[in-house]
Design a protein around this motif. Structure first.
Motif, PDB file in Angstrom:
ATOM      1  N   VAL A   4       0.821  -1.211   0.000  1.00  0.00           N
ATOM      2  CA  VAL A   4       0.000   0.000   0.000  1.00  0.00           C
ATOM      3  C   VAL A   4       0.856   1.263   0.000  1.00  0.00           C
ATOM      4  O   VAL A   4       0.440   2.312  -0.512  1.00  0.00           O
ATOM      5  N   ARG A  51      -5.136   6.128   3.343  1.00  0.00           N
ATOM      6  CA  ARG A  51      -5.001   4.679   3.193  1.00  0.00           C
ATOM      7  C   ARG A  51      -4.189   4.079   4.336  1.00  0.00           C
ATOM      8  O   ARG A  51      -4.537   3.035   4.876  1.00  0.00           O
ATOM      9  N   GLN A  68      -3.716  -9.349  -2.863  1.00  0.00           N
ATOM     10  CA  GLN A  68      -4.602  -8.250  -2.492  1.00  0.00           C
ATOM     11  C   GLN A  68      -4.317  -7.760  -1.076  1.00  0.00           C
ATOM     12  O   GLN A  68      -4.355  -6.558  -0.797  1.00  0.00           O
ATOM     13  N   GLU A  82      -3.320  -3.878  -0.104  1.00  0.00           N
ATOM     14  CA  GLU A  82      -4.255  -3.095   0.697  1.00  0.00           C
ATOM     15  C   GLU A  82      -3.848  -2.923   2.155  1.00  0.00           C
ATOM     16  O   GLU A  82      -4.260  -1.953   2.793  1.00  0.00           O
TER      17      GLU A  82
END
Length: 617
Positions: free
Chosen positions: A423, A452, A480, A484
Protein backbone atom coordinates in the motif's frame (compact mmCIF):
# COMPACT_ATOMS: atom_id res chain seq x y z
CA UNK A 1 29.66 -43.24 29.91
CA UNK A 2 26.60 -43.97 32.01
CA UNK A 3 23.17 -44.67 30.51
CA UNK A 4 20.74 -41.84 29.89
CA UNK A 5 19.28 -40.48 33.13
CA UNK A 6 16.54 -37.91 32.58
CA UNK A 7 16.44 -35.48 35.51
CA UNK A 8 12.87 -34.19 35.50
CA UNK A 9 10.26 -33.66 38.25
CA UNK A 10 8.65 -36.77 39.74
CA UNK A 11 5.58 -36.68 37.51
CA UNK A 12 7.77 -36.34 34.37
CA UNK A 13 9.83 -39.49 34.12
CA UNK A 14 10.62 -41.31 30.89
CA UNK A 15 6.96 -42.03 30.20
CA UNK A 16 6.39 -38.28 29.84
CA UNK A 17 9.22 -37.66 27.37
CA UNK A 18 6.75 -37.64 24.49
CA UNK A 19 4.71 -34.88 26.08
CA UNK A 20 7.76 -32.73 26.86
CA UNK A 21 9.02 -33.30 23.29
CA UNK A 22 5.73 -32.00 21.90
CA UNK A 23 5.95 -28.93 24.12
CA UNK A 24 9.48 -28.30 22.87
CA UNK A 25 8.35 -28.81 19.28
CA UNK A 26 5.54 -26.24 19.59
CA UNK A 27 7.78 -23.78 21.45
CA UNK A 28 10.43 -24.03 18.75
CA UNK A 29 7.76 -23.55 16.07
CA UNK A 30 6.95 -20.22 17.73
CA UNK A 31 10.62 -19.21 17.94
CA UNK A 32 12.19 -20.77 14.85
CA UNK A 33 9.15 -20.94 12.61
CA UNK A 34 6.28 -23.25 11.75
CA UNK A 35 6.59 -25.46 8.66
CA UNK A 36 4.75 -22.80 6.64
CA UNK A 37 6.92 -19.94 7.90
CA UNK A 38 10.17 -21.81 7.21
CA UNK A 39 8.89 -22.72 3.76
CA UNK A 40 7.98 -19.15 2.86
CA UNK A 41 11.42 -17.94 4.00
CA UNK A 42 13.07 -20.39 1.67
CA UNK A 43 10.77 -19.66 -1.24
CA UNK A 44 11.29 -15.90 -0.95
CA UNK A 45 15.06 -16.41 -1.05
CA UNK A 46 14.81 -18.90 -3.89
CA UNK A 47 12.78 -16.43 -5.93
CA UNK A 48 15.31 -13.69 -5.23
CA UNK A 49 18.05 -15.95 -6.54
CA UNK A 50 16.05 -16.75 -9.67
CA UNK A 51 15.54 -13.04 -10.34
CA UNK A 52 19.10 -11.96 -9.57
CA UNK A 53 20.57 -14.80 -11.64
CA UNK A 54 19.14 -13.16 -14.74
CA UNK A 55 21.14 -9.98 -14.12
CA UNK A 56 24.26 -11.91 -13.08
CA UNK A 57 24.25 -13.88 -16.33
CA UNK A 58 24.41 -10.62 -18.23
CA UNK A 59 27.70 -9.88 -16.47
CA UNK A 60 29.05 -13.36 -17.16
CA UNK A 61 28.83 -14.67 -13.60
CA UNK A 62 26.65 -16.96 -11.52
CA UNK A 63 26.06 -16.98 -7.79
CA UNK A 64 24.38 -18.85 -5.00
CA UNK A 65 23.64 -18.17 -1.34
CA UNK A 66 24.19 -20.71 1.41
CA UNK A 67 24.35 -20.74 5.19
CA UNK A 68 21.78 -21.05 7.95
CA UNK A 69 19.87 -17.99 6.72
CA UNK A 70 19.25 -19.69 3.38
CA UNK A 71 18.29 -22.88 5.19
CA UNK A 72 15.40 -21.09 6.92
CA UNK A 73 16.77 -20.01 10.30
CA UNK A 74 16.49 -16.44 11.55
CA UNK A 75 18.89 -16.36 14.50
CA UNK A 76 20.73 -13.09 15.04
CA UNK A 77 23.88 -15.04 14.29
CA UNK A 78 22.52 -16.70 11.13
CA UNK A 79 25.15 -16.49 8.43
CA UNK A 80 24.65 -15.94 4.74
CA UNK A 81 27.48 -16.97 2.44
CA UNK A 82 27.57 -15.88 -1.20
CA UNK A 83 29.56 -17.86 -3.75
CA UNK A 84 30.21 -16.35 -7.19
CA UNK A 85 31.70 -18.20 -10.13
CA UNK A 86 32.29 -17.92 -13.86
CA UNK A 87 30.07 -20.41 -15.71
CA UNK A 88 32.52 -20.52 -18.63
CA UNK A 89 35.05 -22.34 -16.43
CA UNK A 90 34.54 -26.10 -16.62
CA UNK A 91 36.46 -28.53 -14.44
CA UNK A 92 37.50 -32.03 -15.51
CA UNK A 93 39.61 -34.55 -13.63
CA UNK A 94 40.75 -36.66 -16.58
CA UNK A 95 41.17 -35.92 -20.28
CA UNK A 96 38.53 -38.46 -21.31
CA UNK A 97 35.87 -36.06 -19.97
CA UNK A 98 36.86 -33.44 -22.53
CA UNK A 99 34.68 -35.09 -25.15
CA UNK A 100 31.54 -34.95 -22.97
CA UNK A 101 30.68 -31.34 -23.82
CA UNK A 102 31.19 -28.62 -26.38
CA UNK A 103 34.32 -26.81 -25.21
CA UNK A 104 33.96 -23.86 -27.59
CA UNK A 105 33.87 -20.64 -25.63
CA UNK A 106 34.80 -22.44 -22.40
CA UNK A 107 37.91 -22.43 -20.25
CA UNK A 108 38.55 -26.07 -19.41
CA UNK A 109 40.55 -26.72 -16.25
CA UNK A 110 42.21 -30.08 -15.70
CA UNK A 111 42.24 -31.08 -12.03
CA UNK A 112 45.08 -33.22 -10.76
CA UNK A 113 43.87 -35.39 -7.91
CA UNK A 114 46.68 -37.79 -7.17
CA UNK A 115 48.26 -37.60 -3.73
CA UNK A 116 45.81 -35.06 -2.32
CA UNK A 117 44.10 -35.28 1.07
CA UNK A 118 40.49 -36.51 1.25
CA UNK A 119 38.09 -33.69 0.45
CA UNK A 120 40.36 -32.18 -2.32
CA UNK A 121 39.58 -33.71 -5.57
CA UNK A 122 36.44 -35.56 -5.60
CA UNK A 123 34.73 -37.56 -8.39
CA UNK A 124 35.91 -41.10 -7.63
CA UNK A 125 35.44 -40.68 -3.89
CA UNK A 126 31.94 -39.21 -4.14
CA UNK A 127 30.64 -42.18 -6.10
CA UNK A 128 30.65 -44.10 -2.83
CA UNK A 129 28.40 -41.42 -1.30
CA UNK A 130 25.81 -41.91 -4.05
CA UNK A 131 25.87 -45.67 -3.52
CA UNK A 132 25.54 -45.22 0.24
CA UNK A 133 22.51 -42.93 -0.16
CA UNK A 134 20.80 -45.45 -2.43
CA UNK A 135 21.50 -48.26 0.02
CA UNK A 136 20.25 -46.32 3.08
CA UNK A 137 17.27 -44.73 1.34
CA UNK A 138 18.15 -41.15 2.33
CA UNK A 139 17.96 -38.84 0.65
CA UNK A 140 15.23 -40.22 -1.59
CA UNK A 141 16.12 -40.79 -5.22
CA UNK A 142 14.51 -37.58 -6.51
CA UNK A 143 16.54 -35.48 -4.06
CA UNK A 144 19.67 -37.48 -4.86
CA UNK A 145 19.14 -36.84 -8.56
CA UNK A 146 18.81 -33.12 -7.91
CA UNK A 147 22.04 -33.08 -5.91
CA UNK A 148 24.09 -35.04 -8.42
CA UNK A 149 22.77 -32.97 -11.34
CA UNK A 150 23.70 -29.77 -9.49
CA UNK A 151 27.21 -31.04 -8.83
CA UNK A 152 29.67 -29.34 -6.53
CA UNK A 153 32.11 -26.45 -6.69
CA UNK A 154 35.78 -26.05 -6.00
CA UNK A 155 36.93 -23.05 -3.99
CA UNK A 156 40.48 -21.70 -3.56
CA UNK A 157 41.13 -22.97 -0.03
CA UNK A 158 43.95 -25.41 0.53
CA UNK A 159 44.28 -28.04 3.21
CA UNK A 160 45.80 -26.78 6.45
CA UNK A 161 48.05 -29.86 6.53
CA UNK A 162 49.40 -29.56 2.99
CA UNK A 163 52.91 -28.55 2.09
CA UNK A 164 53.73 -25.24 0.50
CA UNK A 165 54.28 -26.97 -2.82
CA UNK A 166 50.49 -27.35 -3.18
CA UNK A 167 49.93 -23.63 -3.68
CA UNK A 168 47.15 -24.25 -6.20
CA UNK A 169 45.18 -26.63 -3.99
CA UNK A 170 41.41 -26.18 -3.99
CA UNK A 171 38.68 -27.51 -1.75
CA UNK A 172 35.39 -29.06 -2.75
CA UNK A 173 32.25 -27.20 -1.69
CA UNK A 174 29.06 -29.19 -1.18
CA UNK A 175 27.10 -26.18 0.08
CA UNK A 176 24.39 -26.53 -2.57
CA UNK A 177 24.00 -30.23 -1.81
CA UNK A 178 23.74 -29.46 1.91
CA UNK A 179 21.10 -26.84 1.29
CA UNK A 180 19.06 -29.33 -0.77
CA UNK A 181 19.40 -31.90 2.03
CA UNK A 182 18.16 -29.41 4.64
CA UNK A 183 15.22 -28.50 2.40
CA UNK A 184 14.33 -32.20 2.17
CA UNK A 185 14.11 -32.61 5.96
CA UNK A 186 10.75 -32.90 7.66
CA UNK A 187 10.02 -30.22 10.26
CA UNK A 188 11.03 -32.34 13.24
CA UNK A 189 14.43 -32.92 11.64
CA UNK A 190 14.76 -29.21 10.92
CA UNK A 191 13.86 -28.31 14.50
CA UNK A 192 16.32 -30.90 15.78
CA UNK A 193 18.93 -29.01 13.75
CA UNK A 194 17.71 -25.85 15.50
CA UNK A 195 17.99 -27.55 18.92
CA UNK A 196 21.59 -28.47 18.12
CA UNK A 197 22.37 -24.90 17.09
CA UNK A 198 20.84 -23.43 20.26
CA UNK A 199 22.55 -26.07 22.39
CA UNK A 200 25.88 -25.15 20.79
CA UNK A 201 25.41 -21.43 21.36
CA UNK A 202 23.93 -21.47 24.86
CA UNK A 203 25.50 -24.57 26.42
CA UNK A 204 28.48 -26.03 24.58
CA UNK A 205 30.15 -22.73 23.70
CA UNK A 206 30.08 -21.61 27.33
CA UNK A 207 33.64 -22.98 27.62
CA UNK A 208 36.74 -22.58 25.49
CA UNK A 209 36.70 -26.29 24.69
CA UNK A 210 33.07 -26.17 23.59
CA UNK A 211 33.90 -23.46 21.09
CA UNK A 212 35.93 -26.04 19.15
CA UNK A 213 32.59 -27.46 17.96
CA UNK A 214 30.99 -25.49 15.14
CA UNK A 215 27.52 -25.56 13.64
CA UNK A 216 28.78 -27.33 10.53
CA UNK A 217 29.95 -30.31 12.61
CA UNK A 218 26.52 -30.61 14.19
CA UNK A 219 24.79 -30.41 10.82
CA UNK A 220 27.04 -33.19 9.56
CA UNK A 221 26.19 -35.32 12.60
CA UNK A 222 22.48 -34.74 11.97
CA UNK A 223 22.90 -35.84 8.33
CA UNK A 224 24.54 -39.08 9.48
CA UNK A 225 21.79 -39.79 12.02
CA UNK A 226 18.97 -39.14 9.56
CA UNK A 227 20.62 -41.42 7.04
CA UNK A 228 21.19 -44.04 9.74
CA UNK A 229 17.45 -44.04 10.54
CA UNK A 230 15.38 -42.11 7.96
CA UNK A 231 12.08 -43.55 9.28
CA UNK A 232 9.59 -40.69 9.66
CA UNK A 233 8.05 -42.48 12.65
CA UNK A 234 11.26 -41.80 14.54
CA UNK A 235 11.58 -38.16 13.38
CA UNK A 236 8.25 -36.94 14.74
CA UNK A 237 7.31 -34.13 17.19
CA UNK A 238 6.71 -36.45 20.15
CA UNK A 239 10.22 -37.86 19.72
CA UNK A 240 12.16 -34.60 19.41
CA UNK A 241 14.11 -35.04 22.67
CA UNK A 242 15.17 -38.53 21.63
CA UNK A 243 16.21 -37.20 18.22
CA UNK A 244 18.43 -34.63 19.92
CA UNK A 245 19.87 -37.29 22.22
CA UNK A 246 20.97 -39.66 19.45
CA UNK A 247 22.74 -36.73 17.77
CA UNK A 248 24.37 -35.77 21.06
CA UNK A 249 25.61 -39.33 21.58
CA UNK A 250 27.14 -39.36 18.09
CA UNK A 251 28.86 -36.06 18.91
CA UNK A 252 30.30 -37.63 22.06
CA UNK A 253 31.61 -40.59 20.07
CA UNK A 254 33.15 -38.34 17.42
CA UNK A 255 34.97 -36.32 20.08
CA UNK A 256 36.07 -39.48 21.91
CA UNK A 257 37.48 -40.92 18.67
CA UNK A 258 38.76 -37.53 17.47
CA UNK A 259 37.04 -38.34 14.20
CA UNK A 260 34.09 -36.52 12.61
CA UNK A 261 33.76 -37.94 9.08
CA UNK A 262 32.54 -35.62 6.37
CA UNK A 263 29.08 -36.68 5.19
CA UNK A 264 30.02 -36.71 1.51
CA UNK A 265 33.59 -37.96 1.83
CA UNK A 266 33.93 -39.93 5.09
CA UNK A 267 37.68 -40.26 4.60
CA UNK A 268 37.90 -36.55 5.33
CA UNK A 269 38.10 -36.36 9.15
CA UNK A 270 36.99 -32.83 10.04
CA UNK A 271 38.41 -33.17 13.57
CA UNK A 272 41.90 -33.93 12.28
CA UNK A 273 44.48 -31.77 14.05
CA UNK A 274 41.61 -29.78 15.58
CA UNK A 275 40.26 -31.79 18.52
CA UNK A 276 43.30 -33.52 19.97
CA UNK A 277 45.42 -33.60 23.10
CA UNK A 278 44.46 -31.63 26.19
CA UNK A 279 41.67 -29.79 24.37
CA UNK A 280 40.09 -33.10 23.42
CA UNK A 281 40.33 -34.35 26.99
CA UNK A 282 38.71 -31.18 28.37
CA UNK A 283 35.92 -31.40 25.79
CA UNK A 284 35.30 -35.07 26.62
CA UNK A 285 35.03 -34.13 30.30
CA UNK A 286 32.51 -31.39 29.47
CA UNK A 287 30.40 -33.70 27.29
CA UNK A 288 30.50 -36.39 30.00
CA UNK A 289 28.87 -33.98 32.44
CA UNK A 290 26.06 -33.32 29.99
CA UNK A 291 25.69 -37.02 29.25
CA UNK A 292 25.23 -37.82 32.91
CA UNK A 293 22.47 -35.20 33.10
CA UNK A 294 20.62 -36.76 30.18
CA UNK A 295 18.39 -34.60 28.01
CA UNK A 296 17.92 -32.38 31.06
CA UNK A 297 21.24 -30.78 30.00
CA UNK A 298 19.07 -28.70 27.67
CA UNK A 299 17.87 -26.80 30.74
CA UNK A 300 21.30 -25.21 30.90
CA UNK A 301 20.19 -23.14 27.92
CA UNK A 302 17.80 -20.27 28.72
CA UNK A 303 15.85 -20.76 25.48
CA UNK A 304 14.95 -24.35 26.37
CA UNK A 305 14.20 -23.44 29.97
CA UNK A 306 11.76 -20.74 28.86
CA UNK A 307 9.97 -23.12 26.51
CA UNK A 308 9.80 -26.18 28.76
CA UNK A 309 9.32 -24.70 32.23
CA UNK A 310 5.52 -24.13 31.89
CA UNK A 311 4.96 -27.75 30.89
CA UNK A 312 7.20 -29.13 33.62
CA UNK A 313 5.64 -27.00 36.35
CA UNK A 314 2.05 -27.83 35.43
CA UNK A 315 0.80 -31.30 34.37
CA UNK A 316 -2.35 -29.59 33.04
CA UNK A 317 -0.40 -27.44 30.55
CA UNK A 318 -2.31 -27.51 27.22
CA UNK A 319 -0.26 -28.16 24.09
CA UNK A 320 -1.51 -26.33 20.95
CA UNK A 321 -2.93 -28.96 18.63
CA UNK A 322 -2.20 -27.51 15.20
CA UNK A 323 -0.11 -25.00 13.32
CA UNK A 324 -3.12 -22.72 13.17
CA UNK A 325 -3.06 -22.45 16.96
CA UNK A 326 0.56 -21.33 16.83
CA UNK A 327 0.35 -18.89 13.90
CA UNK A 328 -2.73 -16.88 12.87
CA UNK A 329 -3.39 -15.45 9.42
CA UNK A 330 -2.23 -12.05 10.64
CA UNK A 331 0.91 -13.60 12.05
CA UNK A 332 1.60 -15.39 8.78
CA UNK A 333 1.19 -12.18 6.80
CA UNK A 334 3.36 -10.25 9.26
CA UNK A 335 6.13 -12.82 8.88
CA UNK A 336 5.81 -12.93 5.11
CA UNK A 337 5.78 -9.14 4.88
CA UNK A 338 8.90 -8.85 6.99
CA UNK A 339 10.64 -11.52 4.93
CA UNK A 340 9.81 -9.79 1.66
CA UNK A 341 10.92 -6.38 2.85
CA UNK A 342 14.26 -7.70 4.11
CA UNK A 343 15.07 -9.03 0.64
CA UNK A 344 14.65 -5.78 -1.30
CA UNK A 345 17.65 -6.01 -3.62
CA UNK A 346 17.31 -4.12 -6.86
CA UNK A 347 19.53 -3.87 -9.97
CA UNK A 348 21.76 -0.83 -10.28
CA UNK A 349 21.61 -0.22 -14.04
CA UNK A 350 18.93 0.42 -16.62
CA UNK A 351 20.15 -2.56 -18.67
CA UNK A 352 19.85 -4.95 -15.72
CA UNK A 353 16.34 -3.68 -14.96
CA UNK A 354 15.23 -4.31 -18.53
CA UNK A 355 16.90 -7.72 -18.55
CA UNK A 356 15.08 -8.83 -15.40
CA UNK A 357 11.73 -7.40 -16.49
CA UNK A 358 12.12 -9.23 -19.79
CA UNK A 359 12.60 -12.52 -17.90
CA UNK A 360 9.54 -12.12 -15.67
CA UNK A 361 6.98 -13.56 -18.18
CA UNK A 362 9.01 -16.77 -18.36
CA UNK A 363 9.19 -16.93 -14.55
CA UNK A 364 5.43 -16.48 -14.33
CA UNK A 365 4.99 -19.54 -16.54
CA UNK A 366 6.75 -21.73 -13.98
CA UNK A 367 4.77 -23.68 -11.39
CA UNK A 368 5.12 -21.15 -8.61
CA UNK A 369 3.67 -21.39 -5.12
CA UNK A 370 1.62 -18.48 -3.75
CA UNK A 371 4.66 -17.34 -1.77
CA UNK A 372 6.91 -17.41 -4.82
CA UNK A 373 4.30 -15.61 -6.93
CA UNK A 374 3.96 -12.82 -4.40
CA UNK A 375 7.73 -12.56 -3.99
CA UNK A 376 7.99 -12.16 -7.77
CA UNK A 377 5.19 -9.57 -7.74
CA UNK A 378 6.87 -7.59 -4.97
CA UNK A 379 10.27 -7.73 -6.68
CA UNK A 380 8.69 -6.54 -9.93
CA UNK A 381 7.23 -3.51 -8.15
CA UNK A 382 10.63 -2.60 -6.72
CA UNK A 383 12.42 -3.06 -10.05
CA UNK A 384 9.86 -0.80 -11.74
CA UNK A 385 10.57 1.91 -9.14
CA UNK A 386 14.30 1.52 -9.65
CA UNK A 387 13.93 1.73 -13.42
CA UNK A 388 11.73 4.82 -13.19
CA UNK A 389 14.22 6.79 -11.11
CA UNK A 390 17.18 5.59 -13.20
CA UNK A 391 15.36 7.01 -16.22
CA UNK A 392 14.64 10.20 -14.28
CA UNK A 393 18.37 10.59 -13.59
CA UNK A 394 19.21 10.35 -17.29
CA UNK A 395 19.61 13.81 -18.87
CA UNK A 396 16.52 14.37 -20.99
CA UNK A 397 16.36 16.47 -24.10
CA UNK A 398 15.22 20.04 -23.56
CA UNK A 399 12.67 19.62 -26.35
CA UNK A 400 9.19 19.64 -24.85
CA UNK A 401 8.00 16.60 -26.81
CA UNK A 402 10.96 14.42 -25.77
CA UNK A 403 10.66 15.45 -22.14
CA UNK A 404 6.91 14.83 -22.16
CA UNK A 405 7.33 11.31 -23.59
CA UNK A 406 9.94 10.38 -20.96
CA UNK A 407 7.88 11.92 -18.18
CA UNK A 408 4.76 9.98 -19.16
CA UNK A 409 6.82 6.80 -19.36
CA UNK A 410 8.18 7.31 -15.84
CA UNK A 411 4.76 8.17 -14.40
CA UNK A 412 3.20 5.10 -16.01
CA UNK A 413 5.97 2.85 -14.66
CA UNK A 414 5.47 4.22 -11.13
CA UNK A 415 1.70 3.83 -11.35
CA UNK A 416 2.18 0.24 -12.51
CA UNK A 417 4.50 -0.35 -9.56
CA UNK A 418 1.81 0.88 -7.15
CA UNK A 419 -0.57 -1.75 -8.54
CA UNK A 420 1.90 -4.55 -7.79
CA UNK A 421 3.49 -3.43 -4.53
CA UNK A 422 2.35 -2.81 -0.95
CA UNK A 423 0.00 0.00 0.00
CA UNK A 424 2.93 2.37 0.62
CA UNK A 425 4.23 1.99 -2.96
CA UNK A 426 2.22 4.99 -4.23
CA UNK A 427 4.53 7.34 -2.33
CA UNK A 428 7.26 6.83 -4.93
CA UNK A 429 5.05 8.62 -7.46
CA UNK A 430 4.74 11.50 -4.99
CA UNK A 431 8.53 11.66 -4.72
CA UNK A 432 8.85 11.85 -8.50
CA UNK A 433 6.21 14.58 -8.74
CA UNK A 434 8.14 16.56 -6.12
CA UNK A 435 11.33 16.18 -8.12
CA UNK A 436 9.58 17.62 -11.17
CA UNK A 437 7.98 20.53 -9.32
CA UNK A 438 4.33 19.37 -9.35
CA UNK A 439 3.73 20.25 -5.72
CA UNK A 440 -0.08 20.23 -5.77
CA UNK A 441 -0.06 16.70 -7.18
CA UNK A 442 2.35 15.69 -4.43
CA UNK A 443 -0.02 17.06 -1.79
CA UNK A 444 -2.92 15.19 -3.39
CA UNK A 445 -1.00 11.90 -3.32
CA UNK A 446 0.11 12.60 0.27
CA UNK A 447 -3.51 13.03 1.31
CA UNK A 448 -4.54 9.78 -0.40
CA UNK A 449 -1.63 7.90 1.22
CA UNK A 450 -2.32 9.28 4.67
CA UNK A 451 -5.94 8.16 4.42
CA UNK A 452 -5.00 4.68 3.19
CA UNK A 453 -2.22 4.21 5.72
CA UNK A 454 -4.50 5.16 8.62
CA UNK A 455 -6.94 2.32 8.00
CA UNK A 456 -7.17 0.13 11.15
CA UNK A 457 -6.32 -3.06 9.27
CA UNK A 458 -3.02 -1.81 7.83
CA UNK A 459 -0.01 -3.68 9.22
CA UNK A 460 2.60 -1.17 10.36
CA UNK A 461 5.90 -1.85 12.11
CA UNK A 462 4.93 -2.53 15.72
CA UNK A 463 4.22 -6.26 15.17
CA UNK A 464 0.84 -5.86 16.89
CA UNK A 465 -1.78 -7.92 15.13
CA UNK A 466 -4.64 -5.59 14.26
CA UNK A 467 -8.04 -6.99 15.28
CA UNK A 468 -9.74 -5.81 12.11
CA UNK A 469 -7.12 -7.23 9.75
CA UNK A 470 -8.87 -10.54 9.21
CA UNK A 471 -12.31 -8.93 9.05
CA UNK A 472 -11.20 -6.47 6.37
CA UNK A 473 -8.81 -8.40 4.13
CA UNK A 474 -8.81 -11.97 5.45
CA UNK A 475 -10.92 -13.30 2.59
CA UNK A 476 -8.76 -11.64 -0.07
CA UNK A 477 -5.88 -13.25 -1.92
CA UNK A 478 -2.34 -12.87 -0.60
CA UNK A 479 -1.56 -10.34 -3.34
CA UNK A 480 -4.60 -8.25 -2.49
CA UNK A 481 -3.70 -8.31 1.19
CA UNK A 482 -0.27 -6.94 0.34
CA UNK A 483 -1.63 -4.15 -1.85
CA UNK A 484 -4.26 -3.09 0.70
CA UNK A 485 -2.80 -3.81 4.11
CA UNK A 486 0.99 -4.12 4.10
CA UNK A 487 3.17 -1.15 4.92
CA UNK A 488 6.79 -1.00 3.74
CA UNK A 489 9.67 1.39 4.17
CA UNK A 490 10.34 3.74 1.27
CA UNK A 491 13.83 2.79 0.13
CA UNK A 492 16.16 5.28 -1.49
CA UNK A 493 19.10 3.58 -3.24
CA UNK A 494 22.21 5.75 -2.91
CA UNK A 495 23.15 5.33 -6.58
CA UNK A 496 20.11 7.36 -7.62
CA UNK A 497 18.92 10.83 -6.71
CA UNK A 498 15.46 10.56 -5.17
CA UNK A 499 15.27 13.80 -3.20
CA UNK A 500 17.92 16.50 -3.42
CA UNK A 501 17.20 17.36 0.22
CA UNK A 502 18.62 13.94 1.24
CA UNK A 503 21.79 14.18 -0.85
CA UNK A 504 24.23 14.00 2.09
CA UNK A 505 22.38 11.07 3.70
CA UNK A 506 22.45 9.04 0.49
CA UNK A 507 26.12 9.81 -0.13
CA UNK A 508 27.40 9.19 3.39
CA UNK A 509 25.05 6.51 4.71
CA UNK A 510 24.18 2.90 3.93
CA UNK A 511 23.66 1.59 0.39
CA UNK A 512 19.91 1.99 0.84
CA UNK A 513 18.15 4.58 3.00
CA UNK A 514 14.82 3.18 4.30
CA UNK A 515 12.34 5.85 5.43
CA UNK A 516 9.09 5.28 7.38
CA UNK A 517 6.15 6.19 5.09
CA UNK A 518 4.47 8.62 7.52
CA UNK A 519 7.76 10.47 8.00
CA UNK A 520 8.11 10.83 4.23
CA UNK A 521 4.51 12.02 3.88
CA UNK A 522 5.07 14.83 6.39
CA UNK A 523 8.41 15.69 4.79
CA UNK A 524 6.84 16.04 1.35
CA UNK A 525 4.03 18.16 2.79
CA UNK A 526 6.48 20.50 4.53
CA UNK A 527 8.61 20.91 1.41
CA UNK A 528 5.67 21.35 -0.98
CA UNK A 529 3.89 23.95 1.17
CA UNK A 530 7.19 25.79 1.54
CA UNK A 531 7.78 25.79 -2.26
CA UNK A 532 4.22 27.01 -2.79
CA UNK A 533 4.74 29.83 -0.26
CA UNK A 534 2.04 28.48 2.08
CA UNK A 535 3.92 28.96 5.36
CA UNK A 536 0.88 28.35 7.54
CA UNK A 537 0.38 24.79 6.26
CA UNK A 538 4.16 24.32 6.07
CA UNK A 539 4.48 25.00 9.81
CA UNK A 540 1.45 22.80 10.54
CA UNK A 541 3.03 19.89 8.63
CA UNK A 542 6.28 20.55 10.48
CA UNK A 543 4.41 20.35 13.79
CA UNK A 544 2.71 17.12 12.68
CA UNK A 545 6.09 15.54 11.91
CA UNK A 546 7.58 16.62 15.24
CA UNK A 547 4.52 15.34 17.12
CA UNK A 548 4.82 12.00 15.35
CA UNK A 549 8.44 11.57 16.44
CA UNK A 550 7.80 12.71 20.01
CA UNK A 551 4.74 10.60 20.76
CA UNK A 552 4.79 7.58 18.45
CA UNK A 553 5.26 4.31 20.36
CA UNK A 554 7.02 2.49 17.54
CA UNK A 555 3.94 1.77 15.45
CA UNK A 556 4.67 4.24 12.65
CA UNK A 557 8.34 5.03 13.31
CA UNK A 558 10.27 1.99 14.59
CA UNK A 559 12.83 2.81 17.26
CA UNK A 560 15.72 1.33 15.29
CA UNK A 561 15.11 3.67 12.36
CA UNK A 562 14.74 6.98 14.14
CA UNK A 563 18.14 8.37 13.21
CA UNK A 564 16.95 9.17 9.68
CA UNK A 565 13.55 10.28 10.98
CA UNK A 566 15.00 12.93 13.32
CA UNK A 567 17.40 13.89 10.54
CA UNK A 568 14.47 14.50 8.21
CA UNK A 569 12.75 16.65 10.83
CA UNK A 570 15.95 18.68 11.13
CA UNK A 571 16.14 19.08 7.34
CA UNK A 572 12.54 20.29 7.20
CA UNK A 573 13.15 22.76 10.04
CA UNK A 574 16.31 23.91 8.31
CA UNK A 575 14.45 24.53 5.04
CA UNK A 576 11.68 26.39 6.88
CA UNK A 577 14.24 28.65 8.61
CA UNK A 578 14.01 27.21 12.15
CA UNK A 579 17.76 26.88 12.70
CA UNK A 580 17.61 26.26 16.46
CA UNK A 581 15.00 23.55 15.98
CA UNK A 582 17.07 21.98 13.18
CA UNK A 583 20.15 21.95 15.41
CA UNK A 584 18.24 20.15 18.19
CA UNK A 585 16.82 17.59 15.76
CA UNK A 586 20.22 16.86 14.21
CA UNK A 587 21.68 16.30 17.66
CA UNK A 588 18.75 14.06 18.54
CA UNK A 589 19.50 12.06 15.38
CA UNK A 590 23.02 11.46 16.68
CA UNK A 591 21.58 10.06 19.92
CA UNK A 592 19.58 7.38 18.09
CA UNK A 593 20.74 3.93 17.07
CA UNK A 594 23.01 4.54 14.02
CA UNK A 595 21.00 2.29 11.69
CA UNK A 596 21.72 4.35 8.59
CA UNK A 597 25.30 5.35 9.46
CA UNK A 598 24.55 8.98 8.66
CA UNK A 599 26.60 10.49 11.50
CA UNK A 600 28.97 12.19 9.07
CA UNK A 601 26.07 13.65 7.11
CA UNK A 602 24.57 14.86 10.39
CA UNK A 603 27.89 16.49 11.28
CA UNK A 604 27.93 18.31 7.94
CA UNK A 605 24.40 19.61 8.50
CA UNK A 606 25.19 20.72 12.06
CA UNK A 607 28.17 22.62 10.67
CA UNK A 608 25.96 24.38 8.11
CA UNK A 609 23.44 25.36 10.78
CA UNK A 610 26.12 26.71 13.12
CA UNK A 611 27.64 28.73 10.29
CA UNK A 612 24.25 30.25 9.45
CA UNK A 613 23.60 31.03 13.11
CA UNK A 614 26.95 32.84 13.34
CA UNK A 615 26.12 34.85 10.22
CA UNK A 616 22.67 35.69 11.58
CA UNK A 617 23.90 36.91 14.97
Amino acid sequence: MSPVNLKLPTYYRMEHIFRVSEVLYVGLCCRLGTPTIVNLRREVMDMELMIQTTAMKRHGTMFTISGSYREGFRFKSSDQDTMVWNPSHKLIYEMSQFKDFDASGLDVILMEHSGTPPGFYWPQTALAWVARCQEKGWPVQSVLNEITSTGCHVIPIGSNVSCDEYALEWRLSFSQAEQILVYSMNHTQFLCYGVLKIFLKEVLSSTNQGSLICSYFLKTILFWEIQNDPDSLFWRPSNLLTCFWVCFKRLCKCVLDSNCPNFFIPENNMFRLKIVGSQQEALISQLNRYYEMGVACLFLGPTFMTILEPALSSPSFVIPSSEGDVMSLRGLDQNFRNELFKRQKVPQSKEDCFMILKSIPSLVQLRLSQFQSLALQHATANILVQLAFILADYPASHQNKTFYIQDRRIVNVLRLSSRFGPVSQLLYLGVYYYRTGRYNKVLSIAGICQKRFSQPFVLHFDNLMRQRYFESVGMHSLGQRMREGWMSYINFCNSITFLAELYFEQQEGTATVPIPPFVLIHMLCVLCHFRLGDMSNCLQSLTDLQTLLLYDDGMYVPFDIRDISWQILGICQHVAGDLQGALQSYRESLRQKPRHRIQRATGIRIGLVLQQLRERY
